[in-house]
Write an enzyme that holds these catalytic residues in place. Structure first.
Site, PDB file in Angstrom:
ATOM      1  N   ASP A   1      13.226  13.215 -15.960  1.00  0.00           N
ATOM      2  CA  ASP A   1      13.182  11.757 -15.747  1.00  0.00           C
ATOM      3  C   ASP A   1      13.089  11.409 -14.260  1.00  0.00           C
ATOM      4  O   ASP A   1      12.243  10.644 -13.839  1.00  0.00           O
ATOM      5  CB  ASP A   1      14.483  11.130 -16.279  1.00  0.00           C
ATOM      6  CG  ASP A   1      14.268  10.332 -17.552  1.00  0.00           C
ATOM      7  OD1 ASP A   1      13.125   9.915 -17.824  1.00  0.00           O
ATOM      8  OD2 ASP A   1      15.262  10.120 -18.273  1.00  0.00           O
TER       9      ASP A   1
ATOM     10  N   GLU B   1      13.300   3.139 -15.143  1.00  0.00           N
ATOM     11  CA  GLU B   1      14.554   3.313 -15.869  1.00  0.00           C
ATOM     12  C   GLU B   1      15.664   3.881 -14.989  1.00  0.00           C
ATOM     13  O   GLU B   1      16.834   3.599 -15.194  1.00  0.00           O
ATOM     14  CB  GLU B   1      14.302   4.219 -17.084  1.00  0.00           C
ATOM     15  CG  GLU B   1      15.283   3.949 -18.184  1.00  0.00           C
ATOM     16  CD  GLU B   1      15.067   4.794 -19.424  1.00  0.00           C
ATOM     17  OE1 GLU B   1      14.059   5.507 -19.504  1.00  0.00           O
ATOM     18  OE2 GLU B   1      15.936   4.723 -20.304  1.00  0.00           O
TER      19      GLU B   1
ATOM     20  N   ASP C   1       8.542   4.168 -17.851  1.00  0.00           N
ATOM     21  CA  ASP C   1       9.511   5.020 -18.546  1.00  0.00           C
ATOM     22  C   ASP C   1       9.049   6.463 -18.352  1.00  0.00           C
ATOM     23  O   ASP C   1       8.089   6.913 -18.968  1.00  0.00           O
ATOM     24  CB  ASP C   1       9.578   4.678 -20.039  1.00  0.00           C
ATOM     25  CG  ASP C   1      10.781   5.334 -20.709  1.00  0.00           C
ATOM     26  OD1 ASP C   1      11.392   6.243 -20.099  1.00  0.00           O
ATOM     27  OD2 ASP C   1      11.121   4.946 -21.850  1.00  0.00           O
TER      28      ASP C   1
ATOM     29  N   ILE D   1      10.326   9.464 -19.101  1.00  0.00           N
ATOM     30  CA  ILE D   1      10.335  10.229 -20.360  1.00  0.00           C
ATOM     31  C   ILE D   1      10.852   9.308 -21.451  1.00  0.00           C
ATOM     32  O   ILE D   1      12.054   9.047 -21.545  1.00  0.00           O
ATOM     33  CB  ILE D   1      11.220  11.497 -20.304  1.00  0.00           C
ATOM     34  CG1 ILE D   1      10.708  12.474 -19.242  1.00  0.00           C
ATOM     35  CG2 ILE D   1      11.237  12.184 -21.679  1.00  0.00           C
ATOM     36  CD1 ILE D   1      11.515  13.781 -19.163  1.00  0.00           C
ATOM     37  N   ASP D   2       9.948   8.812 -22.258  1.00  0.00           N
ATOM     38  CA  ASP D   2      10.334   7.986 -23.402  1.00  0.00           C
ATOM     39  C   ASP D   2      10.413   8.917 -24.612  1.00  0.00           C
ATOM     40  O   ASP D   2       9.511   9.721 -24.832  1.00  0.00           O
ATOM     41  CB  ASP D   2       9.262   6.904 -23.615  1.00  0.00           C
ATOM     42  CG  ASP D   2       9.598   6.016 -24.799  1.00  0.00           C
ATOM     43  OD1 ASP D   2      10.787   5.707 -25.001  1.00  0.00           O
ATOM     44  OD2 ASP D   2       8.652   5.623 -25.519  1.00  0.00           O
TER      45      ASP D   2
ATOM     46  N   THR E   1      13.553  10.813 -25.469  1.00  0.00           N
ATOM     47  CA  THR E   1      14.219  11.987 -24.876  1.00  0.00           C
ATOM     48  C   THR E   1      14.578  13.042 -25.930  1.00  0.00           C
ATOM     49  O   THR E   1      14.488  14.233 -25.659  1.00  0.00           O
ATOM     50  CB  THR E   1      15.488  11.559 -24.120  1.00  0.00           C
ATOM     51  OG1 THR E   1      16.288  10.771 -24.992  1.00  0.00           O
ATOM     52  CG2 THR E   1      15.142  10.731 -22.911  1.00  0.00           C
TER      53      THR E   1
ATOM     54  N   ASP F   1       9.870   0.345 -22.595  1.00  0.00           N
ATOM     55  CA  ASP F   1       9.714   1.026 -23.885  1.00  0.00           C
ATOM     56  C   ASP F   1       8.553   0.471 -24.701  1.00  0.00           C
ATOM     57  O   ASP F   1       8.250   1.004 -25.778  1.00  0.00           O
ATOM     58  CB  ASP F   1      11.010   0.910 -24.711  1.00  0.00           C
ATOM     59  CG  ASP F   1      12.077   1.894 -24.231  1.00  0.00           C
ATOM     60  OD1 ASP F   1      11.702   2.994 -23.782  1.00  0.00           O
ATOM     61  OD2 ASP F   1      13.275   1.553 -24.302  1.00  0.00           O
TER      62      ASP F   1
END
Ligand code: A2P
Ligand code: MG
Length: 354
Positions: free
Chosen positions: A45, A68, A133, A135-136, A138, A294
């Protein structure tokens, strides 16, 4: 505005960040992350956010970013910080011209921390603001399943550019989703797709590995003539959306196939390319508000592929309210021709619950 430069930078930045996330995943799989290391999600991330914000800031220095993450914990945890810096330093595109477009490597570890912290925009209805984002999805990332690197540019509250890097989706747009598409151990060579859209110019896909090279290929949602044959997607996590409401809606619609449960905005990309048809996200709690990062990229990609995206009450997703979708509840995404029908059934089911 054609947003050509913005789209090119966003695509290359997402590609570079996706390469970094893959490296982290493989280090975890090989067991080279030591026991004391933070979770691969944390490492990936931060690293991906740094690479993407650095690229945005070197091309569009006055733009804001809603990201984020923020770097205060990294400034204290020198072990984690050094580990992320090694990774960030070592991740560049093999195409040096493309790397130049992104502004080249980040100059120093402190520049990396500053890049991460530059994701602190409050969002809003004015100006140029990117939603990121890194890493959407996770949980999907950790299990080698679906996740996405997500980036969108909003101008005065409207999404103008959207890019989704989905490292574990098949390249081929014609591969239909099946019930286990989201739970397969899909991390393997030869996968990875990048979806991209500019407002008013349609949506495209191409192999994640060929960004900056070959042509983009136009994608379209599938037209649904028989709902009994339609495929609907939902979150894998039961805490993120109401599987029971979604199942009631699907059966009222006459959908007979089991749902496809999948993490991340890979769901938006999948329906946009016609691999699935409908995405339902009914709230599990009255108080949770969706985050703009998101949904922003997926919202544009689906709409540009011939779909409509609203919340569960039929309102367009409103990205102008800050970091959260303050005025929306849930998501209903479907081909434009059937969206109002799907929405009427969503409302019926929600009414019946009251
Ligand atoms: N109660 C909730 N309802 C809806 N979405 C949620 C909820 N809690 C977390 N999320 C968000 O769902 C996103 C993943 O969606 P999906 O299920 O489609 O993969 C995550 O970014 C996560 O945000 P966060 O990262 O803040 O936990
Ligand atoms: Mg997310």
């Amino acid at each position: 505005m054609s947003y050509q430069k913005e789209q090119e930078v966003a695509e290359l930045a997402v590609q570079r960040a996706a390469i970094l996330t893959k490296k982290v995943f493989h280090e975890k799989a090989k067991g080279t992350l030591s026991k004391n290391d933070s979770s691969p999600v944390t490492i990936g991330d931060f690293g991906a956010q740094a690479l993407i914000i650095a690229a945005i800031k070197s091309n569009f220095p006055n733009d804001e970013v809603v990201g984020e993450e923020e770097a205060s914990s990294l400034r204290e945890d020198t072990n984690l910080r050094d580990q992320i810096w090694e990774l960030v330093k070592g991740t560049s595109l093999s195409d040096s011209k493309a790397e130049d477009i992104l502004g080249g490597p980040i100059a120093s570890m402190y520049a990396m921390l500053d890049a991460i912290d530059a994701g602190n925009s409050a969002g809003g209805a004015k100006g140029r603001i990117w939603a990121l984002d890194p890493i959407d999805g996770t949980k999907g990332f950790l299990r080698g399943g679906q996740y996405a690197v997500c980036l969108a540019l909003m101008v005065d509250g409207d999404v103008k550019v959207g890019v989704l890097g989905c490292p574990n989706l098949p390249v081929d747009d014609s591969v239909a989703l099946t019930a286990d598409s989201g739970v397969d151990q899909t991390d393997e060579e030869g996968k990875g797709v990048l979806f991209s859209a500019v407002f008013g110019q349609g949506a495209t896909s191409r192999p994640l590995t060929s960004v900056g090279m070959g042509e983009r290929k136009a994608i379209q949602m599938k037209s649904v003539s028989d709902l009994s044959q339609a495929t609907f997607c939902e979150s894998l996590e039961a805490g993120h959306s109401s599987h029971s409401d979604q199942s009631a809606i699907a059966s009222k619609l006459g959908v007979t196939k089991p749902s496809v449960r999948m993490d991340s905005q890979a769901k938006y990309g999948s329906i946009a390319r016609g691999a699935g048809d409908i995405y339902l996200r009914l709230p599990t709690s009255a108080t949770y508000r969706e985050k703009i990062w998101d949904h922003a990229a997926g919202d544009l990609i689906v709409r540009e592929a011939g779909g409509e995206v609203t919340d569960s009450l039929g309102r367009r997703l409103d990205f102008s309210k800050g970091r959260i979708l303050a005025e929306n509840k849930g998501v209903v995404a479907a081909p434009a021709a059937i969206h109002s029908h799907v929405l009427s059934v969503v409302k019926e089911v929600m009414e019946a619950k009251k």
